[in-house]
Scaffold this active site. Structure first.
Site: not given
Length: 98
Positions: A8, A92
């Site tokens: 992403h 993350c």
């Protein structure tokens, strides 16, 4: 904006404390982001802002950390190699709570 070869957008680039961007040109089209600071270490694109002059990043990006420190940022490096083996990064693994 096209993101290629990564999970992403935050795997391709993140923001620095001054609002500037840092990222990997092989994952995001830098022609639309001419001011993006380009790094060559994949983990160098993953920065978590901890304060106005303080960032968190993976220990696997020592050249990027040294470059940011030379620019006056305080860099905290953490070993997340086990997470990186599964394509994880500091962004993350982070949730910032004001």
């Amino acid at each position: 904006m096209d993101v290629r070869g990564c999970l992403h957008l935050k795997s391709a680039m993140t923001a620095l404390p001054d609002g500037g961007l840092i990222g990997l040109p092989e994952h995001v089209d830098t022609s639309v982001l001419p001011c993006m600071r380009v790094v060559r270490e994949p983990a160098g694109a993953h920065v978590v802002v901890l304060g106005p002059d303080h960032v968190l990043m993976a220990a696997s990006a020592p050249r990027t950390a040294a470059s940011l420190a030379a620019d006056g940022l305080r860099v905290t490096s953490v070993d997340i190699s086990e997470f990186e083996a599964l394509d994880g990064c500091v962004t993350c693994l982070s949730v910032l709570v004001p």
